[in-house]
Design a protein around this motif. Structure first.
Motif, PDB file in Angstrom:
ATOM      1  N   THR A   1      43.920  -3.079  30.585  1.00 52.64           N
ATOM      2  CA  THR A   1      44.825  -3.425  29.494  1.00 52.64           C
ATOM      3  C   THR A   1      43.997  -3.881  28.302  1.00 52.64           C
ATOM      4  OG1 THR A   1      46.500  -4.122  31.073  1.00 52.64           O
ATOM      5  CG2 THR A   1      46.754  -4.895  28.817  1.00 52.64           C
ATOM      6  N   ILE A   2      44.263  -3.281  27.147  1.00 58.61           N
ATOM      7  CA  ILE A   2      43.573  -3.680  25.930  1.00 58.61           C
ATOM      8  C   ILE A   2      44.600  -3.926  24.834  1.00 58.61           C
ATOM      9  CG2 ILE A   2      41.445  -2.432  26.500  1.00 58.61           C
ATOM     10  CD1 ILE A   2      42.333  -0.259  24.522  1.00 58.61           C
ATOM     11  N   LEU A   3      44.238  -4.777  23.902  1.00 55.97           N
ATOM     12  CA  LEU A   3      45.110  -5.054  22.766  1.00 55.97           C
ATOM     13  C   LEU A   3      44.513  -4.389  21.545  1.00 55.97           C
ATOM     14  CD1 LEU A   3      45.763  -8.836  23.408  1.00 55.97           C
ATOM     15  CD2 LEU A   3      47.218  -6.898  24.038  1.00 55.97           C
ATOM     16  N   VAL A   4      45.334  -3.598  20.846  1.00 54.91           N
ATOM     17  CA  VAL A   4      44.876  -2.896  19.644  1.00 54.91           C
ATOM     18  C   VAL A   4      45.947  -3.011  18.562  1.00 54.91           C
ATOM     19  CG1 VAL A   4      43.432  -1.260  20.919  1.00 54.91           C
ATOM     20  CG2 VAL A   4      45.774  -0.665  20.407  1.00 54.91           C
ATOM     21  N   ASP A   5      45.511  -2.821  17.361  1.00 59.58           N
ATOM     22  CA  ASP A   5      46.416  -2.806  16.224  1.00 59.58           C
ATOM     23  C   ASP A   5      47.431  -1.669  16.423  1.00 59.58           C
ATOM     24  OD1 ASP A   5      46.895  -1.342  13.415  1.00 59.58           O
ATOM     25  OD2 ASP A   5      46.714  -3.506  13.106  1.00 59.58           O
ATOM     26  N   PRO A   6      48.717  -1.930  16.274  1.00 61.74           N
ATOM     27  CA  PRO A   6      49.734  -0.895  16.498  1.00 61.74           C
ATOM     28  C   PRO A   6      49.546   0.357  15.626  1.00 61.74           C
ATOM     29  CG  PRO A   6      50.771  -3.040  16.286  1.00 61.74           C
ATOM     30  CD  PRO A   6      49.322  -3.227  15.945  1.00 61.74           C
ATOM     31  N   ARG A   7      49.095   0.177  14.388  1.00 59.80           N
ATOM     32  CA  ARG A   7      48.892   1.340  13.515  1.00 59.80           C
ATOM     33  C   ARG A   7      47.746   2.203  14.022  1.00 59.80           C
ATOM     34  NH1 ARG A   7      47.837  -1.902   8.283  1.00 59.80           N
ATOM     35  NH2 ARG A   7      46.684  -2.970   9.914  1.00 59.80           N
ATOM     36  N   LYS A   8      46.692   1.542  14.500  1.00 57.70           N
ATOM     37  CA  LYS A   8      45.551   2.270  15.029  1.00 57.70           C
ATOM     38  C   LYS A   8      45.942   2.996  16.321  1.00 57.70           C
ATOM     39  CE  LYS A   8      41.786   0.070  14.580  1.00 57.70           C
ATOM     40  NZ  LYS A   8      40.782  -0.989  14.803  1.00 57.70           N
ATOM     41  N   LYS A   9      46.752   2.347  17.154  1.00 58.68           N
ATOM     42  CA  LYS A   9      47.224   2.971  18.402  1.00 58.68           C
ATOM     43  C   LYS A   9      48.036   4.227  18.101  1.00 58.68           C
ATOM     44  CE  LYS A   9      50.040   2.051  22.496  1.00 58.68           C
ATOM     45  NZ  LYS A   9      51.281   2.790  22.303  1.00 58.68           N
ATOM     46  N   LYS A  10      48.936   4.127  17.132  1.00 57.26           N
ATOM     47  CA  LYS A  10      49.779   5.278  16.773  1.00 57.26           C
ATOM     48  C   LYS A  10      48.934   6.439  16.262  1.00 57.26           C
ATOM     49  CE  LYS A  10      53.619   7.398  15.363  1.00 57.26           C
ATOM     50  NZ  LYS A  10      53.577   8.769  15.808  1.00 57.26           N
ATOM     51  N   LEU A  11      47.974   6.143  15.392  1.00 51.69           N
ATOM     52  CA  LEU A  11      47.089   7.184  14.872  1.00 51.69           C
ATOM     53  C   LEU A  11      46.285   7.819  16.000  1.00 51.69           C
ATOM     54  CD1 LEU A  11      45.912   8.724  12.480  1.00 51.69           C
ATOM     55  CD2 LEU A  11      44.338   6.807  12.118  1.00 51.69           C
ATOM     56  N   PHE A  12      45.758   6.986  16.912  1.00 43.90           N
ATOM     57  CA  PHE A  12      45.003   7.473  18.065  1.00 43.90           C
ATOM     58  C   PHE A  12      45.863   8.398  18.928  1.00 43.90           C
ATOM     59  CE2 PHE A  12      43.518   6.515  22.522  1.00 43.90           C
ATOM     60  CZ  PHE A  12      42.325   7.207  22.451  1.00 43.90           C
ATOM     61  N   GLU A  13      47.080   7.978  19.219  1.00 44.95           N
ATOM     62  CA  GLU A  13      47.985   8.801  20.032  1.00 44.95           C
ATOM     63  C   GLU A  13      48.323  10.112  19.337  1.00 44.95           C
ATOM     64  OE1 GLU A  13      50.343   5.346  22.532  1.00 44.95           O
ATOM     65  OE2 GLU A  13      51.093   5.902  20.543  1.00 44.95           O
ATOM     66  N   ASP A  14      48.543  10.075  18.033  1.00 45.54           N
ATOM     67  CA  ASP A  14      48.844  11.299  17.278  1.00 45.54           C
ATOM     68  C   ASP A  14      47.679  12.281  17.329  1.00 45.54           C
ATOM     69  OD1 ASP A  14      51.294  10.209  16.634  1.00 45.54           O
ATOM     70  OD2 ASP A  14      50.730   9.703  14.560  1.00 45.54           O
ATOM     71  N   ILE A  15      46.479  11.770  17.143  1.00 44.78           N
ATOM     72  CA  ILE A  15      45.300  12.643  17.173  1.00 44.78           C
ATOM     73  C   ILE A  15      45.090  13.211  18.578  1.00 44.78           C
ATOM     74  CG2 ILE A  15      42.782  12.694  16.923  1.00 44.78           C
ATOM     75  CD1 ILE A  15      43.175  10.608  14.653  1.00 44.78           C
ATOM     76  N   CYS A  16      45.281  12.384  19.588  1.00 39.23           N
ATOM     77  CA  CYS A  16      45.167  12.874  20.968  1.00 39.23           C
ATOM     78  C   CYS A  16      46.162  14.008  21.217  1.00 39.23           C
ATOM     79  CB  CYS A  16      45.414  11.742  21.965  1.00 39.23           C
ATOM     80  SG  CYS A  16      44.086  10.530  22.071  1.00 39.23           S
ATOM     81  N   ALA A  17      47.399  13.819  20.762  1.00 35.94           N
ATOM     82  CA  ALA A  17      48.433  14.840  20.952  1.00 35.94           C
ATOM     83  C   ALA A  17      48.050  16.139  20.246  1.00 35.94           C
ATOM     84  CB  ALA A  17      49.779  14.333  20.447  1.00 35.94           C
ATOM     85  N   GLU A  18      47.467  16.029  19.064  1.00 32.10           N
ATOM     86  CA  GLU A  18      47.040  17.231  18.342  1.00 32.10           C
ATOM     87  C   GLU A  18      45.974  18.007  19.103  1.00 32.10           C
ATOM     88  OE1 GLU A  18      45.688  15.989  14.486  1.00 32.10           O
ATOM     89  OE2 GLU A  18      47.665  15.222  13.919  1.00 32.10           O
ATOM     90  N   HIS A  19      45.184  17.284  19.908  1.00 29.45           N
ATOM     91  CA  HIS A  19      44.122  17.915  20.689  1.00 29.45           C
ATOM     92  C   HIS A  19      44.553  18.192  22.130  1.00 29.45           C
ATOM     93  CE1 HIS A  19      40.869  17.634  17.713  1.00 29.45           C
ATOM     94  NE2 HIS A  19      41.546  16.575  17.279  1.00 29.45           N
TER      95      HIS A  19
END
Length: 60
Positions: A9-27
């Motif tokens: 479990t890690i804590l991250v900024d919600p905006r950074k998490k959303k961007l990370f998830e979006d980029i992962c989905a694109e790939h």
């Protein structure tokens, strides 16, 4: 390949998490796959003289 899993479990900024998830989905890759890859890379680069287990060693 590892046969069991453990939760990390890690804590991250919600905006950074959303961007990370979006980029992962694109790939077409899951965030968990990316984190596991980054962990393996970090271990290889920073293990020093430690003997790594066979299941963790990079394929040739």
């Amino acid at each position: 390949m590892e046969s069991k899993t453990a939760r990390l479990t890690i804590l991250v900024d919600p905006r950074k998490k959303k961007l990370f998830e979006d980029i992962c989905a694109e790939h077409d890759i899951t965030p968990s796959q990316v984190v596991r890859k980054l962990m393996r890379q970090y271990i290889f680069e920073n293990a020093g003289e430690r003997k790594l287990p066979d299941w963790l060693k990079a394929p040739k």
